[in-house]
Write an enzyme that holds these catalytic residues in place. Sequence first.
Site, PDB file in Angstrom:
ATOM      1  CG  ASP A  44      75.805  -3.101 -38.882  1.00 32.19           C
ATOM      2  OD1 ASP A  44      74.709  -3.047 -38.564  1.00 32.19           O
ATOM      3  OD2 ASP A  44      76.935  -2.828 -38.271  1.00 32.19           O
ATOM      4  CG  ASN A  56      70.974  -7.954 -37.587  1.00 33.50           C
ATOM      5  OD1 ASN A  56      71.837  -7.978 -38.209  1.00 33.50           O
ATOM      6  ND2 ASN A  56      70.386  -7.202 -37.236  1.00 33.50           N
ATOM      7  CG  ASP A  69      60.135  -3.584 -42.699  1.00 28.22           C
ATOM      8  OD1 ASP A  69      60.502  -2.802 -41.550  1.00 28.22           O
ATOM      9  OD2 ASP A  69      59.949  -4.710 -42.704  1.00 28.22           O
ATOM     10  CD  GLU A  97      63.690  -4.106 -39.422  1.00 27.14           C
ATOM     11  OE1 GLU A  97      62.504  -4.748 -39.240  1.00 27.14           O
ATOM     12  OE2 GLU A  97      64.629  -3.722 -38.425  1.00 27.14           O
TER      13      GLU A  97
END
Length: 193
Positions: free
Chosen positions: A128, A119, A111, A154
């Site tokens: 991204d 983000n 993770d 993620e």
Amino acid sequence: LTSDVAGHVGRHQSQIHDLNLELASLDQPTSDDLHAKVAEIVEVNDHLRERLREAEDKLEEQAEVIRTAQRAARTDSLTQVANRRAFNEQLQQSLDEAQQQETPLSLLLIDVDRFKQVNDKHGHQVGDTVLRRVAETLVAALPDAQLIARYGGEEFAAIFPGASLSEARQAAETARTAIEWQDREIGGSQLTG
């Protein structure tokens, strides 16, 4: 394609049949007659062979389109590693094999820490880019993994058939270290939190 091939084969059979009848109708065929009919048979066979070769080429093109579509259906479009579907299929297969062979199977779930903050602070394009870099890093850092996949958001996963718990811990540490040492500059911005 199959109806075209069937049509070509049907015409070929009909032409060969007609040539056979023509040959049978000759009372005293000369060697020139026989050579002419054999030449016609060779020409008919060559024509069918060419049609079959074209059909084979078309089939190979279609097979490649199917293989490409299958790869796309099993690949995460953003990170270019396996997607969840491919992961689930491979995990089931690996579990079955491990049980049959009575061998260990290790699975890493990875993770990306504080990804939501990245983000929120830097935007989804930067997020991204982070995910693509993580995927590339995992592929490079974990060459012994049977499969590396984007599990979701993620989260990533790696499957290690035959790996003991200590080997899996080492792989996890290798992955963590490789990701930790990645350049944190993206698009001129230094990533934090």
